[in-house]
Design a protein around this motif. Structure first.
Motif, mmCIF file in Angstrom:
data_model
loop_
_atom_site.group_PDB
_atom_site.id
_atom_site.type_symbol
_atom_site.label_atom_id
_atom_site.label_comp_id
_atom_site.label_asym_id
_atom_site.label_seq_id
_atom_site.Cartn_x
_atom_site.Cartn_y
_atom_site.Cartn_z
ATOM 1 N N ALA A 68 4.070 -6.786 -6.283
ATOM 2 C CA ALA A 68 4.441 -6.642 -7.690
ATOM 3 C C ALA A 68 4.057 -5.259 -8.176
ATOM 4 C CB ALA A 68 3.745 -7.709 -8.540
ATOM 5 N N VAL A 69 4.996 -4.598 -8.871
ATOM 6 C CA VAL A 69 4.727 -3.272 -9.440
ATOM 7 C C VAL A 69 5.106 -3.289 -10.921
ATOM 8 C CG1 VAL A 69 4.917 -1.933 -7.325
ATOM 9 C CG2 VAL A 69 6.991 -2.511 -8.567
ATOM 10 N N GLY A 70 4.571 -4.267 -11.643
ATOM 11 C CA GLY A 70 4.934 -4.451 -13.051
ATOM 12 C C GLY A 70 5.836 -5.653 -13.182
ATOM 13 N N ASP A 71 6.970 -5.491 -13.829
ATOM 14 C CA ASP A 71 7.915 -6.588 -14.009
ATOM 15 C C ASP A 71 8.764 -6.825 -12.776
ATOM 16 O OD1 ASP A 71 6.980 -6.840 -16.596
ATOM 17 O OD2 ASP A 71 8.502 -5.473 -17.417
ATOM 18 N N GLU A 72 8.718 -5.915 -11.815
ATOM 19 C CA GLU A 72 9.521 -6.047 -10.610
ATOM 20 C C GLU A 72 8.619 -6.169 -9.387
ATOM 21 O OE1 GLU A 72 11.880 -2.579 -10.485
ATOM 22 O OE2 GLU A 72 13.161 -3.128 -12.190
ATOM 23 N N SER A 73 9.245 -6.478 -8.270
ATOM 24 C CA SER A 73 8.509 -6.498 -7.000
ATOM 25 C C SER A 73 9.334 -5.771 -5.945
ATOM 26 C CB SER A 73 8.214 -7.933 -6.548
ATOM 27 O OG SER A 73 9.425 -8.632 -6.285
ATOM 28 N N VAL A 74 8.660 -5.274 -4.918
ATOM 29 C CA VAL A 74 9.314 -4.547 -3.823
ATOM 30 C C VAL A 74 8.865 -5.133 -2.502
ATOM 31 C CG1 VAL A 74 9.590 -2.387 -5.097
ATOM 32 C CG2 VAL A 74 7.475 -2.806 -3.831
ATOM 33 N N ARG A 75 9.752 -5.023 -1.491
ATOM 34 C CA ARG A 75 9.398 -5.428 -0.131
ATOM 35 C C ARG A 75 8.888 -4.198 0.613
ATOM 36 N NH1 ARG A 75 11.323 -9.828 2.542
ATOM 37 N NH2 ARG A 75 11.914 -8.594 4.378
ATOM 38 N N VAL A 76 7.781 -4.369 1.298
ATOM 39 C CA VAL A 76 7.167 -3.251 2.017
ATOM 40 C C VAL A 76 6.734 -3.737 3.399
ATOM 41 C CG1 VAL A 76 5.398 -1.481 2.004
ATOM 42 C CG2 VAL A 76 6.283 -2.338 -0.164
ATOM 43 N N VAL A 77 7.084 -2.979 4.441
ATOM 44 C CA VAL A 77 6.600 -3.246 5.791
ATOM 45 C C VAL A 77 5.364 -2.376 6.028
ATOM 46 C CG1 VAL A 77 7.146 -3.153 8.249
ATOM 47 C CG2 VAL A 77 8.915 -3.787 6.608
ATOM 48 N N VAL A 78 4.260 -3.013 6.449
ATOM 49 C CA VAL A 78 2.999 -2.287 6.631
ATOM 50 C C VAL A 78 2.477 -2.514 8.037
ATOM 51 C CG1 VAL A 78 2.392 -2.421 4.190
ATOM 52 C CG2 VAL A 78 1.616 -4.217 5.744
ATOM 53 N N GLY A 79 1.673 -1.575 8.508
ATOM 54 C CA GLY A 79 1.049 -1.687 9.823
ATOM 55 C C GLY A 79 -0.415 -2.015 9.751
ATOM 56 N N SER A 80 -0.931 -2.239 8.538
ATOM 57 C CA SER A 80 -2.335 -2.598 8.350
ATOM 58 C C SER A 80 -2.392 -3.858 7.509
ATOM 59 C CB SER A 80 -3.082 -1.450 7.650
ATOM 60 O OG SER A 80 -4.432 -1.777 7.473
ATOM 61 N N ARG A 81 -3.235 -4.803 7.860
ATOM 62 C CA ARG A 81 -3.247 -6.128 7.233
ATOM 63 C C ARG A 81 -3.737 -6.048 5.790
ATOM 64 N NH1 ARG A 81 -2.996 -11.413 9.302
ATOM 65 N NH2 ARG A 81 -2.435 -12.708 7.512
ATOM 66 N N VAL A 82 -3.019 -6.665 4.893
ATOM 67 C CA VAL A 82 -3.437 -6.845 3.502
ATOM 68 C C VAL A 82 -3.369 -8.335 3.189
ATOM 69 C CG1 VAL A 82 -2.762 -4.552 2.695
ATOM 70 C CG2 VAL A 82 -1.070 -6.373 2.734
ATOM 71 N N HIS A 83 -3.928 -8.717 2.031
ATOM 72 C CA HIS A 83 -4.008 -10.130 1.671
ATOM 73 C C HIS A 83 -3.449 -10.343 0.281
ATOM 74 C CE1 HIS A 83 -7.174 -9.388 4.704
ATOM 75 N NE2 HIS A 83 -6.812 -10.590 5.154
ATOM 76 N N PRO A 84 -2.849 -11.503 0.038
ATOM 77 C CA PRO A 84 -2.322 -11.792 -1.307
ATOM 78 C C PRO A 84 -3.415 -11.662 -2.367
ATOM 79 C CG PRO A 84 -1.533 -13.402 0.292
ATOM 80 C CD PRO A 84 -2.564 -12.596 1.003
ATOM 81 N N GLY A 85 -3.037 -11.088 -3.498
ATOM 82 C CA GLY A 85 -3.964 -10.902 -4.603
ATOM 83 C C GLY A 85 -4.612 -9.538 -4.649
ATOM 84 N N GLU A 86 -4.586 -8.773 -3.534
ATOM 85 C CA GLU A 86 -5.223 -7.460 -3.521
ATOM 86 C C GLU A 86 -4.400 -6.455 -4.323
ATOM 87 O OE1 GLU A 86 -7.715 -7.472 0.683
ATOM 88 O OE2 GLU A 86 -5.669 -6.679 0.663
ATOM 89 N N ARG A 87 -5.126 -5.554 -5.009
ATOM 90 C CA ARG A 87 -4.485 -4.470 -5.750
ATOM 91 C C ARG A 87 -4.420 -3.249 -4.830
ATOM 92 N NH1 ARG A 87 -5.010 -6.269 -11.279
ATOM 93 N NH2 ARG A 87 -5.162 -8.531 -11.013
ATOM 94 N N VAL A 88 -3.255 -2.641 -4.742
ATOM 95 C CA VAL A 88 -3.031 -1.543 -3.815
ATOM 96 C C VAL A 88 -2.282 -0.416 -4.518
ATOM 97 C CG1 VAL A 88 -3.011 -2.982 -1.734
ATOM 98 C CG2 VAL A 88 -0.893 -2.651 -3.037
ATOM 99 N N VAL A 89 -2.221 0.744 -3.855
ATOM 100 C CA VAL A 89 -1.463 1.888 -4.366
ATOM 101 C C VAL A 89 -0.093 1.887 -3.695
ATOM 102 C CG1 VAL A 89 -1.355 4.390 -4.579
ATOM 103 C CG2 VAL A 89 -3.551 3.222 -4.737
ATOM 104 N N VAL A 90 0.958 1.868 -4.524
ATOM 105 C CA VAL A 90 2.329 1.804 -4.022
ATOM 106 C C VAL A 90 3.002 3.149 -4.265
ATOM 107 C CG1 VAL A 90 4.528 0.582 -4.125
ATOM 108 C CG2 VAL A 90 2.392 -0.651 -4.585
#
Length: 799
Positions: A68-90
């Protein structure tokens, strides 16, 4: 030193733009060498929240996230594990990563669409962690611009070159104080006077007051040694310091703010809760928090407890008392150490730390205890805990006074200042007017300016603050008509310029390396290298006896970064001790030319097969250089004995007449491997003084020969140990005036010649300038040559 414009704004209300501040600082004598503008660097980076994480269907090491990046969301392929709920830099499409310069665009990764990118701190240029996604604190607002969440990113950083006398400007407060004086602006002093809620934490004993005139400390109990808040981490990283843990980061933050170095000890590691400031014992061991292990000589100042050293005072903390994640109480140190002692220790062990940098320049005695209060207050506010009472030993009185004569100031500056103008200017700089007469005044020097000692220093401050542009230019400037000649030993070598021009023309690069090196490397070339009395450290403790180690280090650096083809040269000084070393005459200083060749013999191009450089490539370059310099008849002879270890046996010495000019050889692979070089390397060393002595006058015009030449070839079988240059020298000497040229054109071995024998074929060209030679005239000369070769070397004519 790096300085933050935004931090300066917190210390005074700046009426100037960042560009104007850079100009003002330079005009005040604080030269701004570079400006790093961060404004707009993080536009397009937003705070996102991970909503879903799924394994990539095509690749096990990838994950597909919905963020989620505000009112919208984006699909991102990553090579490092993240978890639901974490805040990240997009990083949204179109932005450019600060570290790599890569522009983010939507793309398909193994069949899965990736619309943006989740960033690590390394990719953002904000840390060293490159292998994991940067997880922000849980309070980061989703969809907010990163620069709005971390406003410290919208900053301008200056690289300020501090002169050794301006230790007062080694913190943002000092820089702000200069700007406040220039613009007559009020300073906003940082808050930091905590209320003590615990007793004195330690017993303090100062056994070396000459090395530590003032020492203070206080403890903060009940803290949690967690990471520092994000705003502090970013600010430290921007200014060149790596965030560690909150107690350590607070010490570094206050040092950058006030210019006073501080240190935090884990309170639980201090034996008997007793601090002793003493000189080291000769042979005492010290383990630094950087992993170094030192054997002390006895003149280093230590902070210790009754059982062990805790820190190398003013230089480096100890491993046994460092703050860890388990630390629950810290003892904060703030002190005034004698600069000469700190400089000696830092240089001896090569420990040029941020603290040593400031203590060597001198810190403000009146700022020692306030900095302690600022650090304790900030740490208690951010980590929780109780602040103890202050423990102080020593006192420094500011008794420095300077008399200033108004007429003297006018005479030096060429500008008339009224007494009121002078008082206003110096008071803005922190001076206090103590007394005044119509002709002069007495000023008390501020404690933060140890460099002000005489009247002329105050006059310089007046000129600096009022502006050098106010000083009028003289109508007449007298210049000397004659420039004194340099002493012969300092005058540049006359052939240096043509040497540089020739080698650069042939694709070589000139390098400049330090003349200092470590004893172990130097002793491979000279058993007793020239030692320095007051070295910066062991690795810089002797003067180099050869250029080869310096050139080899340049080769090593290039190979490590992927540049295998290296063609370099250096014109530099080498040093040797000839006698006992008690007199100046016992030392010798020479200028040498060093050439190193390694890698491809020619640039990669179509139609030309790849070939590695070899011994003969470098020999040809040296001979070509000698010809360019008009140095005739070089002679190569095998280097039979006393070769330095880094050279393989196949090395030769170069002679011009009776002078040894230098040598050429291949570096030993086993020695190169220690430098992480696993490819052949060839080196030539030439003595410039001998070369210059052997240069012949410019060539004179000689008419084209009128008469034809006669060529005669001879092949002789000779012992393989007989050097070719010796044979060519014998041929020239015996050939007489008609022999115009000698060329070796074939080398051949065969069992029929016998063991250890080889055949060498030479082309001899004969010509007379007066008439056409006949075959019957040349034949006796050739026979004489063959006979002389046989007599001198045992060579026999091959028929």
């Amino acid at each position: 030193m790096r300085v933050s414009y935004r931090w300066l704004q917190e210390l005074l209300d700046l009426p100037w733009t960042p560009e104007e501040v850079a100009e003002i600082l330079t005009m005040l004598g604080l030269e701004v060498e570079a400006v790093d503008d961060w404004r707009g660097r993080y536009a397009g980076f937003v705070v996102g929240q991970v909503l879903e994480v799924e394994s990539h269907p095509g690749r096990a090491a990838l994950w597909v996230c919905r963020v989620a990046v505000g009112d919208e969301s984006v699909r991102v392929v990553v090579g490092s594990r993240v978890h639901p709920g974490e805040r990240v830099v997009v990083a949204l499409p179109g932005v450019v990563l600060p570290r790599t310069g890569v522009r983010i665009q939507p793309r398909s990764i193994d069949g899965e669409e990736s619309q943006a990118m989740l960033c690590s701190r390394w990719e953002l240029g904000l840390g060293e962690e490159a292998d994991r996604i940067w997880v922000l604190p849980a309070d980061a607002p989703i969809g907010q611009a990163l620069s709005a969440y971390v406003p410290q990113l919208e900053d301008v950083l200056y690289e300020v070159a501090l002169t050794p006398n301006r230790g007062d400007c080694a913190g943002h407060l000092g820089i702000a104080r200069e700007l406040a004086a220039y613009g007559a602006l009020p300073l906003h002093m940082p808050e930091g006077t905590p209320v003590a809620s615990a007793p004195e934490p330690v017993e303090l004993v100062v056994e070396a007051p000459e090395g530590c005139p003032l020492y203070s400390c206080r403890a903060v109990f009940g803290i949690v040694a967690r990471p520092a808040p994000l705003w502090m981490q970013i600010r430290l990283w921007q200014l060149g310091m790596r965030p560690v843990l909150l107690p350590v980061d607070v010490m570094n933050y206050v040092m950058l703010e006030l210019g006073q170095p501080l240190h935090a000890f884990d309170y639980a590691t201090i034996a008997h809760h007793r601090i002793v400031v003493r000189w080291a014992h000769p042979g005492e061991d010290f383990s630094g928090l950087d992993g170094s292990r030192l054997v002390l000589q006895g003149d280093e100042l230590l902070i210790a407890d009754p059982d062990k050293p805790l820190a190398l005072a003013g230089v480096l903390g100890g491993a046994e008392s460092q703050v860890t994640e388990q630390t629950r109480a810290v003892l904060i140190e703030s002190a005034l150490f004698e600069p000469v002692s700190i400089r000696r220790t830092a240089r001896r062990y090569g420990l040029e730390t941020e603290a040593a940098y400031r203590f060597q320049r001198g810190v403000d005695p009146s700022g020692v205890v306030p900095a302690l209060g600022r650090a304790a207050s900030l740490l208690a506010a951010l980590a929780g805990g109780q602040v103890s009472a202050v423990v102080v030993h020593g006192r420094v009185h500011n008794t420095r006074r300077v008399s200033l004569r108004y007429a003297r100031a006018a005479r030096v500056l060429g500008v008339e200042f009224s007494a009121h103008e002078i008082h206003t200017l110096v008071e803005r700089l922190g001076f206090t007017l103590e007394s005044q007469t119509p002709e002069a005044c007495v000023l008390r020097v501020p404690s933060f300016r140890p460099d002000i000692a005489e009247e002329i220093d105050v006059i310089e401050e007046i000129a600096r603050l009022s502006g050098y542009d106010r000083i009028p230019l003289p109508e007449v400037v007298t210049l000397p008509l004659a420039v004194p000649e340099l002493p012969r030993e300092l005058a540049p070598c006359g052939i240096a310029h043509p040497i540089i021009g020739a080698l650069v023309e042939w694709g070589f690069q000139q390098v400049f390396t330090p003349v200092l090196m470590d004893p172990e490397s130097a002793q491979l070339w000279e058993p007793q290298p020239v030692q320095l009395v007051n070295a910066l450290g062991v690795e810089y403790s002797v003067l180099r006896p050869s250029l080869v180690p310096s050139l080899a280090r340049v080769l090593s650096h290039n190979v490590r970064v992927g540049e295998r083809t290296v063609r370099i040269f250096e014109l530099g000084k080498v040093f040797r001790r000839r006698g006992e070393g008690r007199r100046l005459e016992d030392y010798e200083e020479r200028v040498q030319l060093g050439i190193l060749l390694s890698g491809a013999a020619a640039p990669l191009q179509w139609g030309v097969p790849y070939r590695e450089s070899d011994f003969y490539d470098l020999r040809g370059i040296v001979e070509q250089l000698l010809a360019r310099l008009r140095i005739p008849e070089p002679r190569w002879e095998p280097w039979q004995s006393q070769r330095p270890f880094p050279l393989l046996p196949a090395a030769v010495r170069l002679w011009i007449g009776d002078d040894q000019v230098g040598w050429l050889g291949q570096l030993r692979p086993r020695w190169l491997k220690k430098l992480e070089v696993e490819q052949p390397a060839f080196v030539a060393i030439l003595e410039l003084a001998v070369l210059e002595r052997r240069v012949e006058p410019p060539a004179q015009y000689v008419p084209v020969p009128e008469y034809p030449a006669i060529r005669r070839d001879i092949a002789v079988v000779v012992d393989a140990a007989v050097p070719v240059p010796l044979l060519m020298e014998l041929i020239r000497r015996t050939g007489g005036e008609w022999l115009e040229d000698v060329t070796l054109f074939d080398v051949f071995t065969a069992p029929a010649f016998g063991e250890g024998k080889r055949s060498l074929a030479f082309a001899l060209r004969f010509r007379s300038r007066e008439r056409t030679l006949r075959e019957e005239e040349v034949t006796p000369v050739v026979e004489r040559i063959v006979a002389e070769l046989e007599r001198q070397t045992g060579a026999r004519l091959r028929r």
